[in-house]
Design a protein around this motif. Structure first.
Motif, PDB file in Angstrom:
ATOM      1  N   PRO A 101     -16.195   7.546  -9.163  1.00  0.00           N
ATOM      2  CA  PRO A 101     -15.165   6.722  -9.851  1.00  0.00           C
ATOM      3  C   PRO A 101     -15.587   5.424 -10.245  1.00  0.00           C
ATOM      4  O   PRO A 101     -16.350   4.771  -9.528  1.00  0.00           O
TER       5      PRO A 101
ATOM      6  N   ASN B  99     -10.680  -6.967  -4.063  1.00  0.00           N
ATOM      7  CA  ASN B  99     -11.070  -5.852  -3.613  1.00  0.00           C
ATOM      8  C   ASN B  99     -10.462  -4.705  -4.709  1.00  0.00           C
ATOM      9  O   ASN B  99      -9.552  -4.041  -4.564  1.00  0.00           O
TER      10      ASN B  99
ATOM     11  N   LYS C 122      -9.553   6.239  -2.675  1.00  0.00           N
ATOM     12  CA  LYS C 122      -8.760   6.246  -1.693  1.00  0.00           C
ATOM     13  C   LYS C 122      -8.228   5.065  -0.809  1.00  0.00           C
ATOM     14  O   LYS C 122      -9.516   4.517  -0.310  1.00  0.00           O
TER      15      LYS C 122
ATOM     16  N   GLY D  34     -10.075   4.107   8.592  1.00  0.00           N
ATOM     17  CA  GLY D  34     -11.137   3.184   7.756  1.00  0.00           C
ATOM     18  C   GLY D  34     -12.566   4.026   7.537  1.00  0.00           C
ATOM     19  O   GLY D  34     -13.440   3.731   6.733  1.00  0.00           O
TER      20      GLY D  34
ATOM     21  N   THR E 219     -11.718   6.367   4.324  1.00  0.00           N
ATOM     22  CA  THR E 219     -11.195   5.946   3.216  1.00  0.00           C
ATOM     23  C   THR E 219     -12.010   4.865   2.596  1.00  0.00           C
ATOM     24  O   THR E 219     -13.082   4.573   3.315  1.00  0.00           O
ATOM     25  N   GLU E 220     -12.086   4.567   1.310  1.00  0.00           N
ATOM     26  CA  GLU E 220     -13.141   3.899   0.576  1.00  0.00           C
ATOM     27  C   GLU E 220     -12.553   2.282   0.586  1.00  0.00           C
ATOM     28  O   GLU E 220     -12.361   1.877  -0.361  1.00  0.00           O
TER      29      GLU E 220
ATOM     30  N   GLN F 156     -10.031  -0.885   2.519  1.00  0.00           N
ATOM     31  CA  GLN F 156      -8.753  -0.979   3.071  1.00  0.00           C
ATOM     32  C   GLN F 156      -8.194  -2.209   2.767  1.00  0.00           C
ATOM     33  O   GLN F 156      -8.760  -3.246   2.542  1.00  0.00           O
TER      34      GLN F 156
ATOM     35  N   SER G  97      -9.975  -7.024   4.561  1.00  0.00           N
ATOM     36  CA  SER G  97      -9.713  -6.195   3.329  1.00  0.00           C
ATOM     37  C   SER G  97     -11.193  -5.748   2.616  1.00  0.00           C
ATOM     38  O   SER G  97     -11.978  -6.582   2.709  1.00  0.00           O
ATOM     39  N   LEU G  98     -11.239  -4.582   2.091  1.00  0.00           N
ATOM     40  CA  LEU G  98     -12.495  -4.245   1.475  1.00  0.00           C
ATOM     41  C   LEU G  98     -12.257  -2.976   0.610  1.00  0.00           C
ATOM     42  O   LEU G  98     -11.371  -2.092   0.760  1.00  0.00           O
ATOM     43  N   SER G  99     -12.997  -3.283  -0.800  1.00  0.00           N
ATOM     44  CA  SER G  99     -13.005  -1.984  -1.588  1.00  0.00           C
ATOM     45  C   SER G  99     -14.369  -1.574  -1.690  1.00  0.00           C
ATOM     46  O   SER G  99     -15.250  -2.344  -2.205  1.00  0.00           O
ATOM     47  N   ARG G 100     -14.650  -0.405  -1.395  1.00  0.00           N
ATOM     48  CA  ARG G 100     -16.155   0.057  -1.210  1.00  0.00           C
ATOM     49  C   ARG G 100     -16.557   0.438  -2.551  1.00  0.00           C
ATOM     50  O   ARG G 100     -17.849   0.462  -2.869  1.00  0.00           O
ATOM     51  N   LEU G 101     -15.637   0.753  -3.466  1.00  0.00           N
ATOM     52  CA  LEU G 101     -15.894   1.199  -4.854  1.00  0.00           C
ATOM     53  C   LEU G 101     -16.062   0.235  -5.829  1.00  0.00           C
ATOM     54  O   LEU G 101     -16.166   0.258  -6.825  1.00  0.00           O
TER      55      LEU G 101
ATOM     56  N   ASP H 228     -18.135  -2.278  -6.492  1.00  0.00           N
ATOM     57  CA  ASP H 228     -19.199  -2.433  -7.199  1.00  0.00           C
ATOM     58  C   ASP H 228     -19.444  -1.511  -8.254  1.00  0.00           C
ATOM     59  O   ASP H 228     -20.072  -1.860  -9.283  1.00  0.00           O
TER      60      ASP H 228
END
Lengths: 445, 583
Positions: free
Chosen positions: A110, A125, A132, A307, A310-311, A313, A334-338, A340
């Protein structure tokens, strides 16, 4: 659970229909088989079932859902039957509701940034198509409003290929929350792009396990057969997990943490992993599950296991909400792994990641200064620490809090502006060039 | 072939009745679709087995056939650069993006064979029979362990299928055995070696916090525990990209499908910094994502370590990244629950610790059967519930690993990556590795490391104190300690995996950076003793550059770091000079 004498051939997990003497039907599935018996799990209430007069109709395949282009704009119950008084769906396909696992080799990474118009998400984020990203909330926090706004405003930055649609899944929710969402979507004229699946709080909990499966089956059809970009809003996943615990206990399974079954991780993964982008297909599924953390505890098994799957939260905070800051997004946990994969050069703005990084570092620092302040009072702080306190105040009131939607550019501009309150020497996540360009022409203390 | 009929089925576990004999851990094929499975228990005429695929549609009375061998995978050419499921069946991009059950069979691989031995040579198991070439990757063809005798025939150079006979071995009894380029090996049995050696050189990871503070030796084992969002996966991926092992086996065990997509998307475009070859060509990916069948998740870890051992036996240094061992333990728990075994702590079976020990013990630096030196290094991620390190998987793992890299949630929330907590992590390998650094540019490595660790320890104490009395009331020397510790954190330990400049740090650059920071600390201490105030030092413009050492001085600018050190000396000393003159 029903135990039937095994006189006919039936396979594990196949669907069954249980018809009580009064003619009501419930659905179920074959949970276990041996030579003499068929064990049927009834996904509904067993009230009114008797040892005589109950009819069980066995299917030769797992539970399936009829799907077709007529799904859009419709409202369904937990098991995919129309709730809006409309006709049944003209089925183009019958898809198994459990879905099949996506081949990891067929997934595409993605990368398309979705602008939600919310600064704390877009800037800090970022959400990308196929991700997700759950909202960790608590009772009384405005998670529904946030999800509705995202569903209404979310857009891609550049030209979109394929349509955009929303699948709303209400799991064990009250009638009024479902109605609020429906009205909001109707107001913005998005209702004809929306499919709703509703399982109300007073319906049997076993059915709650099916609601998201039916909804995701519809979403998969829309995304991978109809080339739609689907946003699936699922609320409230905590009700789902409670139902899972209840059903597991009724099976007499050995419980794991806090009575939840040991397979809760795998079970949740079988839902959340249905989000994604697929190579050679246009459509995508983005999931925005909402869960209320029991006791506002992020370590509780429900948010914890979520957590891990999901990618990232988005965590909402009660203290921000009390101070009237909307949306009350707690930026640090909070964090969004994608993020980057979908931000920076070629995606959003080359300096976006560095700016977000600097804001995170400074805000984390400011939070530790706040702890210090609570012990010593503001007078005991150095001038540097005072600058951090001021930074935190401006950050929360100007950037986190927002009345209207903002574009990413507006959010970034605000971000740079807020950094002015800190001395340059503190901004170690930015390069000299970035400081010169965005924060230049200022005098350092 | 032994046969049985299913008598009970529920979830991934089934019971069957048979007149034939089965053995424990024998691989079986279940039902008309021949789903792979494994015998777990035998009880009179009843066998209990787990099935590695979704059991939907199976019914009592269906046939189970035994294979006569334990669960095995076929090891040979065609592994590198590809992605497989937990049973080493290739995952390919088909028209249908979803997984189909029971149909994904292994394809034969045709590749070039060059014999390295001649007929009548004496051979033994583990010896290298020749080389095979496939798409530019050359690897050794091994004689399977257990075979020995005289080579009666070997195929000439040419293209062969990997299962085709390329050599015949006559054993001392006169019986002939045929060999192919690939051979099966049971996953739960460690491949034999000639002897185990003690680890003596570091695996350079390119991550400063690891190489400098918590180094790992080739053939050692490390655990990487951390709550969700602390950066386990990013760090595992960074290690897979930049560590100096010859082969990477990356097993995604019960994790996200998008992570596998990320590896597949990113690796083919990256080069190995030490060899310049494509990273993908040294990588094998084994994926059992969280939505794939749970029993195969349990097997995937064994598959991965068996593949790693196979490359080790070719005389290579192999690193195995397992993400995450907690999901593997949970798979054990789930199967154990279905067998109605008595649970121990946290619902896990009582044999959890024994299984973990067996797994980690397969990491080693060894002399292979062919006399070469090879190693398998295991780096296992652990996902403790709620980030609590006292849970069973973390505590048991801690007993069997030599390096413990604890990830910290607070550091991760401040986006301080890698979020390895310097006071909660340890490395038992550090002592043995000091001499390597002595020979590679930093004779004082052990002292520097000790100095950094004490500095960080002091920082933690002083910050507690500062919280009560205020930072300004600390004596100058202690204020300086805080300043230096912050520099160590920001300048050395922080390293972004996404920065093109800093994602990899060679030992040479690490040493140069370490020396620059050490110089600064020494000079600043002298300056403070001579009367300079820490506040003055904090204002030095050079300090900001030191904080961004990693970003500003890339691999090609190590020389500029030397210049910086000289400038440092001048600036800090002039400060001290200035102050002492004033006083």
């Amino acid at each position: 659970m029903l135990f039937l004498e095994r006189k006919v051939r039936v396979g594990l997990n196949h669907a069954v229909e249980v018809i009580s003497p009064d003619g009501q039907t419930r659905i179920g599935r074959v949970a276990a088989l041996d030579e003499q018996t068929i064990v049927v799990e009834v996904l509904g209430s067993t009230t009114g079932l008797g040892l005589s007069g109950t009819l069980v109709r066995l299917d030769d395949s797992p539970l399936r859902m009829p799907v077709g282009p007529g799904l859009m704009g419709r409202v369904f119950n937990s098991v995919g039957r129309p709730l809006d008084g409309g006709p049944a769906i003209v089925a183009e396909q019958h898809r198994p509701v459990d879905g099949r696992a996506l081949n990891p080799a067929a997934r595409a990474l993605p990368r398309d940034f979705i602008e939600t118009s919310i600064s704390t998400i877009d800037l800090m984020n970022s959400l990308v198509r196929g991700q997700k990203l759950p909202i960790f909330s608590g009772g009384g926090l405005p998670h529904d409003r946030l999800a509705t706004e995202i569903a209404q405003r979310a857009r891609l930055r550049e030209g979109v290929s394929g349509g955009f649609s929303v699948v709303f899944v209400g799991i064990g929710i009250s009638h009024d929350s479902a109605e609020t969402f429906r009205l909001a979507m109707a107001d913005s004229g998005a209702l004809e792009h929306t499919v709703m699946f509703l399982n109300r709080a007073d319906e049997p909990s076993a059915q709650r396990l099916l609601t998201p499966r039916f909804a995701l089956t519809a979403a998969e059809y829309l995304a991978f057969e109809q080339n739609q970009h689907v946003l699936v809003v699922m609320t409230d996943m905590t009700n789902y997990c409670e139902a899972l615990r209840e059903v597991s206990a009724s099976h007499g399974e050995i419980p794991s943490r806090k009575g939840y079954p040991g397979y809760m991780y795998s079970d949740l993964a079988s839902l959340f992993e249905r989000a994604g982008c697929v190579a050679r297909r246009q459509g995508t599924i983005t999931q925005l599950p909402i869960l209320s953390m029991p006791g506002d505890d992020i370590g509780h098994p429900i948010p914890d296991l979520t957590g891990y799957i999901t990618e990232g939260q988005i965590v909402l905070g009660r203290d921000l909400d009390r101070r009237g800051i909307y949306p009350p997004v707690q930026v640090l946990p909070s964090l969004s792994r994608l993020m980057d994969a979908g931000t920076g050069t070629g995606f959003t703005h080359p300096d976006h990641p560095a700016l977000a990084n600097q804001l995170f570092a400074s805000y984390a620092r400011a939070m530790s200064v706040r702890v210090l302040e609570s012990v010593m009072g503001e007078q005991g702080l150095s001038s540097r620490d005072k600058a951090y306190l001021e930074f935190a105040r401006v950050f929360e009131n100007d950037l986190v809090k927002q009345e209207q939607g903002r574009t990413l550019e507006q959010s970034m501009q605000l971000g740079w502006q807020i950094l002015h309150s800190l001395p340059t020497a503190e901004l170690t996540r930015l390069s000299a060039k970035q400081i010169e360009h965005y924060l230049g022409g200022r005098k350092d203390d | 072939m032994s046969e049985a009929r299913i008598s009970w089925i529920g979830g991934p576990v089934l019971r069957a009745v048979s007149q034939d004999s089965f053995t424990i851990q024998e691989a079986i094929l279940v039902g008309p679709r021949e789903l792979p499975g494994e015998v777990i228990k035998l009880n009179g005429k009843e066998i209990i087995a787990q099935v590695f695929e979704d059991t939907t549609g199976l019914e009592p009375g269906e046939l189970i056939s035994g294979t006569g061998t334990p669960l095995s995978v076929r090891l040979g050419p065609g592994l590198l650069g590809h992605i497989f499921d937990g049973l080493l069946r290739p995952l390919k991009l088909n028209e249908d993006p979803f997984m189909e059950k029971g149909v994904s069979k292994r394809d034969e691989v045709v590749c070039g064979f060059t014999p390295g031995l001649a007929a009548e040579d004496a051979v033994h198991g583990g010896a290298i029979l020749g080389q095979c070439q496939l798409k530019g990757i050359t690897s050794a063809v091994l004689i399977p362990p257990g075979v020995s005798g005289t080579l009666s025939w070997i195929a000439p150079k040419g293209d062969y299928s990997d299962t085709e006979c390329i050599a015949r071995v006559r054993d001392p009894g006169g019986a002939e055995q045929t060999l192919a380029m690939s051979h099966p090996w049971p996953v739960r049995i460690p491949r034999p070696v000639r002897k185990r050696l003690t680890p003596d050189r570091p695996m350079i990871t390119g991550q400063r916090v690891l190489d400098t503070l918590f180094p790992i030796a080739m053939g050692s084992r490390a655990a990487l525990p951390g709550g969700f969002g602390t950066g386990k996966t990013i760090l595992q991926e960074a290690l897979a990209k930049w560590c100096d092992a010859d082969i990477i086996v990356y097993v995604g065990c019960g994790e996200r499908g998008n992570e596998m997509a990320e590896v597949l998307d990113e690796f083919p475009g990256l080069e190995d910094p030490s060899t310049g070859k494509l990273l993908m060509d040294r990588t094998v990916i084994i994926a059992n994502t969280s939505n794939m069948p749970v029993a195969a998740r349990e097997a995937s870890i064994y598959t991965a370590i068996t593949v790693a051992e196979y490359f080790r036996d070719q005389g290579l240094q192999v690193a195995l990244m397992a993400d995450s061992t907690s999901r593997w333990a949970e798979a054990l728990r789930e199967v154990s629950g279905r067998l109605e075994e008595l649970p121990a702590e946290g619902g896990y079976p009582a044999y959890l610790s024994a299984r973990l020990a067996e797994f980690y013990e397969r990491a080693a630096r060894v002399q292979t059967l062919s006399g070469d030196e090879g190693s398998v290094t295991i780096i296992g991620a652990v996902s403790p519930p709620a980030g609590d390190f006292s849970e069973p998987v973390t505590t048991h793992t801690k007993r069997f690993v030599r390096c413990f890299w604890a990830l910290d949630r607070d550091m991760a929330q401040a986006r301080f990556y890698p979020a390895i907590h310097p006071l909660r992590s340890y490395s038992s390998d550090a002592g043995a590795l000091a001499h390597w650094w002595q020979g590679h540019g930093n004779p004082d490595w052990a002292n520097h490391r000790r100095r950094l660790l004490t500095l960080l320890e002091e920082q933690a104490q002083l910050e507690r104190m500062a919280r009560i009395v205020g930072r300004e009331s600390l004596p100058a020397s202690q204020q300086l300690t805080l300043l230096c510790a912050e520099l160590v954190n920001e300048g050395i330990l922080r390293q972004s995996s996404f920065s093109l400049v800093d994602r990899y740090c060679s030992p040479k650059r690490q040493t140069a950076m370490l020396l620059a920071v050490m110089d600064f600390i020494q000079l600043a201490e002298k300056a403070v003793q001579a009367g300079a105030s820490p506040a003055e030092i904090a204002k030095l413009p050079l300090l900001r550059r030191l904080h961004r050492l990693g970003e500003e001085f890339g691999e090609d600018q190590i020389k500029r770091l030397e210049l910086l050190r000289r400038q440092l000396e001048y600036e800090v000393e002039s400060l001290a000079g200035g102050s002492s003159r004033e006083s």
